[in-house]
Design a protein around this motif. Structure first.
Motif, PDB file in Angstrom:
ATOM      1  N   ALA A 106     -24.724 -17.726  39.673  1.00  0.00           N
ATOM      2  CA  ALA A 106     -25.610 -17.107  38.676  1.00  0.00           C
ATOM      3  C   ALA A 106     -26.039 -18.112  37.611  1.00  0.00           C
ATOM      4  O   ALA A 106     -25.313 -19.055  37.280  1.00  0.00           O
ATOM      5  N   GLY A 107     -27.238 -17.875  37.066  1.00  0.00           N
ATOM      6  CA  GLY A 107     -27.729 -18.661  35.931  1.00  0.00           C
ATOM      7  C   GLY A 107     -27.973 -20.118  36.231  1.00  0.00           C
ATOM      8  O   GLY A 107     -27.702 -20.986  35.388  1.00  0.00           O
ATOM      9  N   VAL A 108     -28.517 -20.410  37.404  1.00  0.00           N
ATOM     10  CA  VAL A 108     -28.828 -21.799  37.745  1.00  0.00           C
ATOM     11  C   VAL A 108     -30.085 -22.218  36.981  1.00  0.00           C
ATOM     12  O   VAL A 108     -31.142 -21.592  37.124  1.00  0.00           O
ATOM     13  N   PRO A 109     -30.016 -23.254  36.132  1.00  0.00           N
ATOM     14  CA  PRO A 109     -31.203 -23.675  35.379  1.00  0.00           C
ATOM     15  C   PRO A 109     -32.279 -24.249  36.297  1.00  0.00           C
ATOM     16  O   PRO A 109     -31.970 -24.955  37.257  1.00  0.00           O
ATOM     17  N   THR A 147     -22.386 -15.694  44.952  1.00  0.00           N
ATOM     18  CA  THR A 147     -23.581 -15.803  44.104  1.00  0.00           C
ATOM     19  C   THR A 147     -23.328 -16.835  43.013  1.00  0.00           C
ATOM     20  O   THR A 147     -22.316 -16.763  42.304  1.00  0.00           O
ATOM     21  N   ARG A 190     -37.325 -22.961  29.486  1.00  0.00           N
ATOM     22  CA  ARG A 190     -35.978 -22.822  30.041  1.00  0.00           C
ATOM     23  C   ARG A 190     -35.920 -21.550  30.893  1.00  0.00           C
ATOM     24  O   ARG A 190     -36.035 -20.438  30.375  1.00  0.00           O
ATOM     25  N   TYR A 191     -35.741 -21.748  32.180  1.00  0.00           N
ATOM     26  CA  TYR A 191     -35.664 -20.631  33.127  1.00  0.00           C
ATOM     27  C   TYR A 191     -34.367 -20.754  33.924  1.00  0.00           C
ATOM     28  O   TYR A 191     -33.855 -21.860  34.150  1.00  0.00           O
ATOM     29  N   THR A 192     -33.843 -19.622  34.369  1.00  0.00           N
ATOM     30  CA  THR A 192     -32.663 -19.621  35.238  1.00  0.00           C
ATOM     31  C   THR A 192     -32.894 -18.652  36.393  1.00  0.00           C
ATOM     32  O   THR A 192     -33.690 -17.701  36.273  1.00  0.00           O
ATOM     33  N   VAL A 193     -32.196 -18.913  37.496  1.00  0.00           N
ATOM     34  CA  VAL A 193     -32.262 -18.028  38.661  1.00  0.00           C
ATOM     35  C   VAL A 193     -30.844 -17.807  39.182  1.00  0.00           C
ATOM     36  O   VAL A 193     -29.926 -18.588  38.896  1.00  0.00           O
ATOM     37  N   ASP A 194     -30.683 -16.740  39.933  1.00  0.00           N
ATOM     38  CA  ASP A 194     -29.423 -16.475  40.632  1.00  0.00           C
ATOM     39  C   ASP A 194     -29.609 -16.828  42.102  1.00  0.00           C
ATOM     40  O   ASP A 194     -30.578 -16.384  42.742  1.00  0.00           O
ATOM     41  N   SER A 235     -20.816 -24.978  40.696  1.00  0.00           N
ATOM     42  CA  SER A 235     -22.137 -24.515  40.238  1.00  0.00           C
ATOM     43  C   SER A 235     -23.117 -25.666  40.054  1.00  0.00           C
ATOM     44  O   SER A 235     -24.322 -25.504  40.265  1.00  0.00           O
TER      45      SER A 235
END
Length: 405
Positions: free
Chosen positions: A35-38, A33, A59-63, A78
């Motif tokens: 995590a915290g991909v912008p 995984t 500003r959004y992030t996804v895993d 990453s």
């Protein structure tokens, strides 16, 4: 140690190495995984062109859950995983953007969490807001003075629902950084609401504001506030509260020559209701009002006045304390009694409350007039009687009444 023992150990190590090489050669599938991909938002310029803006954080992030052969997964960095969402075609209101993810070749995306992100779109506005100075400390006997802020206003841009929360643009300074000689310094600016809390997700036309200021001494001196004019005819001042002192600030040399301050006259001509009037002190050059004297006011409490007049004939006048053996007759044909006072009091008065009276205690047979008063004393009203004296005739009690004049 025997020779066979050494041989056994060498054989064991060789077998282990062979097995390790074999396992590596298999290179099985593996998962991980990131995590915290912008999330990169595409076509933001399209929103600006359409006078729209994101109401909130951009500003959004996804895993991102991925899989691949073990060697590829182990070497995955990453920054090799990117996520994008396209703003093109969005309108005002709540929108949901699908996330697109890019990964290196031979890596497979299993799942993206969340796979959609909520984006609230609002009208883009640009509003000028005043720059205000916040002083973080206030040493006794001194205050910041000679303040100049450049610029004095800053344009705040962003979604209307957020910009509407902005009360002003604040810059902060410590008085300990100032001296008696005016100096300039750059201060960071931030948008704040009415409670002084920072407002995020807006843009300022100026990130910094230049402050020119000095550290002044303070002094409290007498304050004279002239009052001109009179209230309206139907009103009276029941209370007036006017400050009699003012705290001023300035360079020590300038303060030493100031012993009192006079304000511009307050005009109360014709006022008919309670009022608070701002006081404008006339300050010498180089002198300013201290912070606690910036908004001095004079309070005038008024009451609405009313007036009522009752008329009485001679028989309505109450004559009392008549000496024994005498008879006192009022000859004045009409007596008018006028009462003036607060409207609520005047409104309940009746004719009997203001009955005119003559105190005959000191009259003699030669008396021809007597002072008129009212039978009942009245509080909270002023009473006038016309005429102020009544013509009277004093006779012996056994005489017949004489005709009125």
């Amino acid at each position: 140690m025997s020779r066979n023992s050494w041989l056994d150990k060498l054989i064991s190590v060789a077998i282990a190495l062979v097995l390790w090489v074999y396992v590596l050669s298999l290179n099985p599938q593996s998962k991980t995984t990131v995590a915290g991909v912008p999330v990169q938002l595409l076509n933001q310029e399209v929103l600006v062109t359409s006078s729209l803006a994101i109401a909130g954080s951009d500003r959004y992030t996804v895993d991102v859950y991925v899989e691949g052969v073990r060697s590829d997964i182990l070497s995955l960095q990453s920054d090799q995983v990117t996520a994008t969402a396209d703003l093109f075609g969005l309108g005002k209101g709540q929108n949901y953007l699908v996330i697109s993810v890019s990964v290196p070749e031979k890596i497979t995306v299993i799942e993206v969490r969340p796979n959609r992100i909520p984006v609230l779109i609002d009208e883009l506005v640009n509003v000028r807001k005043p720059v205000v100075l916040f002083v973080t400390d206030t040493p006794n006997g001194s205050e910041i003075g000679g303040v100049t802020l450049t610029p004095s206003e800053v344009t705040v841009s962003g979604a209307k629902s957020i910009v509407d929360q902005v009360q002003s643009v604040r810059v902060s300074v410590s008085q300990s950084s100032l001296t008696e000689t005016a100096t300039a310094q750059l201060l960071s600016a931030e948008a704040v609401d009415a409670a002084g809390e920072p407002v995020e997700h807006v843009r300022l036309s100026h990130a910094y504001v230049e402050l020119a200021a000095a550290l002044y001494q303070t002094k409290t001196v007498p304050l004279e506030v002239p009052v001109e004019g009179e209230p309206a005819a139907n009103a009276e001042i029941s209370e007036r509260i006017i400050p009699d002192s003012i705290t001023i600030k300035g360079p020590q040399q300038a303060l030493s020559g100031v012993e009192a301050i006079v304000a511009r006259p307050l005009n109360i001509q014709g006022i008919d209701a309670s009022v608070s009037l701002p006081i404008e002190p006339i300050l010498p050059a180089g002198i300013e009002a201290a912070n606690d004297s910036l908004d001095l006011t004079a309070q005038f409490t008024l009451i609405t006045m009313a007036e009522v007049t009752f008329t009485y004939g001679p028989d309505d006048v109450w004559v009392y304390n008549v000496p024994g053996g005498y008879r006192v007759q009022v000859l004045t044909r009409e007596v008018a009694v006028t009462a003036r006072g607060e409207e609520a009091v005047i409104g309940v008065l009746q004719a009997r409350d203001l009955q005119p009276a003559v105190n005959a205690a000191n009259v003699s047979q030669n008396s021809q007039e007597a002072v008129l008063t009212t039978r009942y004393a009245q509080q909270h009203v002023s009473v006038s009687i016309a005429p102020v004296t009544a013509r009277i005739r004093v006779s012996m009690a056994n005489n017949q009444p004489e005709p009125q004049e």
